[in-house]
Design an enzyme around this catalytic site. Structure first.
Site: not given
Length: 652
Positions: A416, A320
């Site tokens: 998240c 990421e």
């Protein structure tokens, strides 16, 4: 040499009441749909969605239930961010029933806290003897940081101290574990978050130890001997997620060199911008010039060489993470929603140090394109990844694009992003204005009313705005008596032409511009009216020659909004379309499009597939056909089912 001026004071969401045609809808959506939906998701009540286990974990840790820990090691953060979002929502919209439900969740959190102040359901339930043994992977301080942020927001909203007391005990305990004293760990978390949370706790309580602990975590990062590397060796080189490893990637956690020596944005994008946010916080609070210079260096690299036109960051799903300068793939990029939220945080903190238009421009770009694009218009579906080009079949069948989803998901195992969107939208009021002794700074054009303090005087400022569909904005004031101060209006980077009037009289504003803000200095009265009209026209955006993924292509922008072409309007195979950038492009407000939006229309040419038969390649040019095209705001894509989408379109 850069200096830290500490020019701006923050405004809390409690002081701003948003009444805006565009943003009121989002505030209502978060309050009426998103927060209740996420409450149900945390309690595993959403059919066909991935279970959260988050509340269940707290129930087990508190001794209310028996069972095993489930979910990610950092699952507690979903609960914390939900509480934080509730706190911001309650600041402007009191809700007795929501407060009651949240108090019940807080009671549960408090019951799960250990006698020594420790709070983490994974280690409480599953590995109580492994506390603080794998900070690189297990997010203990990251998890604590989000709960601290929740405690601060909920106290500010309600005045209730239960969760605040919990997080103060937690921070006090952490302060005994980490430091340079005998028996303390001279370390830091693999995922930054505790640093910015401790600054918030310090601002609220005035407790100097919390500020010093935040400084400790920032200052220790990347020092030699390297803490994360030593810890990894002590674990026999075992990674929590993948097992035995041959090396540790310190860049992934921005722990490769001390923070003041970092020159490029590297590693996990969310970790990076959370750390940069804390660095800017600390630079502003302490006057640390070297720390601010590091923030500027990292900002310039990230914004000018590693940021998508939509304000997203992070170009690969591997970690990421950032990769290298100008590597911004459209169809496999990551651009995580949380990273865009973090970009808003970082930009806002930089604005508190220096009133510079570019910081607010980037804040606006990330907010209006990637952040709200991460949530569907129904408030119940979300993007983790925000690509700039989508071919649905490839998403389903190409393993290299498995992370790219052609439609938003109900929930995620690692969820998240949804509560991050909720807490940002709920707290939006704090990003509109800032003040100092003699100036009100307007960063965002969002309608409503704000109670501000300029010097020692109170000022109520009222704003009406047609943003983001048009640039007509009006300001007025409620004052007990005439007051002298400057009103600083941001001149957006996209705005090439505008008009400014004061009480109906035109003002030549060009000589009043400084660092992207127009300063109007005068003694203001209750009768004064400012009209600031920013001309919005279609802008054809070109990319740097080194940005290979956009080579030979253009993007369209109108005001702060980046646009895209979707299959629903333009047919399948968007990649076969080309646009002449010199043509006249028109705009119109389509009231029927997903609640109403300005669309861009023009003429495109399409390469036809009809004369290719079964050939994959041929030496004759393709047949071309003209067709009208419609571009919609990027944040609205994928609300009408699966289909091709692209931001960057070939030019002819």
């Amino acid at each position: 040499m850069s200096t830290v001026n500490k020019v701006l004071n923050t405004v809390t969401p409690k002081e701003v009441r948003i009444v805006d045609e565009f943003w009121t809808k989002y505030n209502d959506l978060v309050r009426q749909v998103v927060i209740p939906y996420q409450y149900d998701a945390l309690h595993d009540r959403i059919a066909d969605a991935e279970p959260s286990y988050a509340i269940q974990n707290f129930e087990i840790a508190a001794g209310r239930k028996e069972g095993q820990f489930n979910g990610f090691v950092f699952q507690d953060t979903d609960v914390a961010k939900w509480i934080e979002a509730v706190g911001y929502s309650l600041m402007t919209h009191p809700d007795v029933e929501l407060e009651r439900l949240t108090d019940q969740v807080i009671d549960l959190v408090a019951e799960a806290q250990g006698e020594d102040g420790y709070l983490n359901t994974y280690f409480t339930i599953k590995e109580p003897d492994k506390r603080w043994t794998n900070l690189a992977d297990c997010h203990e301080l990251y998890t604590a940081g989000h709960m601290i942020e929740a405690g601060v927001a909920y106290y500010q909203a309600t005045g209730k101290k239960k969760l605040l007391d919990v997080v103060c005990r937690l921070a006090d305990y952490i302060d005994t574990v980490f430091g340079t004293g005998e028996g303390q760990l001279r370390g830091y978390d693999g995922h930054q978050e505790i640093e910015l949370a401790l600054v918030k706790l310090y601002r609220l309580t005035g407790e100097q130890r919390y500020l010093q602990l935040s400084q400790f975590f920032i200052n220790e990062r990347g020092q030699q001997p390297n803490f994360l590397e030593q810890e990894w060796e002590q674990r026999d080189r075992i990674n929590f997620f993948v097992g035995k490893t041959n090396d540790i990637n310190l860049q992934y956690s921005q722990a490769h060199v001390p923070v003041r020596e970092q020159k490029e944005a590297v590693g996990h994008a969310v970790r990076a911008v959370y750390m940069y946010t804390a660095m800017a916080d600390l630079a502003g609070l302490t006057g640390d010039t070297r720390l601010y210079q590091a923030c500027q260096t990292l900002w310039n690299n990230m914004v000018h060489k590693q940021m998508y036109v939509t304000g997203g960051i992070g170009s690969t799903h591997h970690g990421e993470a950032f990769t290298i300068d100008y590597d911004l793939p459209n169809d496999s990029g990551y651009s995580e929603t949380c990273a865009a939220v973090g970009m808003v945080f970082f930009a806002h903190r930089m604005l508190q140090i220096e009133a510079k238009g570019e910081y607010a421009d980037v804040l606006e770009r990330a907010l209006y394109n990637t952040v709200i694009g991460g949530m569907a218009q129904d408030g119940k579906h979300y993007f983790y990844v925000n690509p700039l080009e989508v071919w649905p079949s490839a998403c389903h069948h190409n393993p290299g694009k498995h992370h790219v989803k052609p439609v938003r998901q109900k929930w995620f195992g690692c969820s998240c992003c949804p509560p991050n969107i909720a807490r940002l939208v709920s707290s939006l009021g704090q990003y509109i204005y800032s003040t100092n002794q003699d100036t009100i700074y307007t960063h965002l054009y969002i309608g409503g009313e704000a109670d501000l303090t300029v010097g020692e005087q109170s000022v109520v400022i009222q704003q009406e705005s047609g943003y983001p569909w048009n640039g007509a904005t009006r300001f007025s004031f409620q004052l007990e008596q005439p007051q002298s101060f400057a009103l600083a209006l941001r001149l957006p980077g996209w705005c090439k032409k505008a008009s400014l009037t004061l009480n109906g009289e035109s003002i030549e504003y060009q000589s009043l511009v400084q660092d992207g803000y127009i300063y109007i200095q005068r003694e203001w009265s209750v009768d004064d009216r400012v009209e600031w009209n920013m001309d919005m026209h279609v802008q054809v955006i070109h990319s740097h020659p080194r940005l290979r993924a956009a080579s030979g292509k253009i993007a369209l922008q109108h005001g702060p909004l980046v646009y895209c072409l979707e299959q629903a309007d333009n047919g399948e195979l968007i990649s076969a379309l080309s646009i002449d950038p010199a043509q006249s492009l028109t705009t119109r407000f389509d009231a029927e499009l997903l609640g109403g939006a300005v669309v861009i229309e023009g003429t495109a040419t399409r390469e036809l597939t009809s004369d290719w038969d079964d050939h994959l390649y041929q030496d004759s040019p393709p047949t071309i056909q003209e067709q009208p095209f419609t571009a919609i705001p990027y944040f609205l894509w994928a609300n009408r089912g699966e289909g091709d989408m692209a931001v960057w379109i070939r030019k002819n």
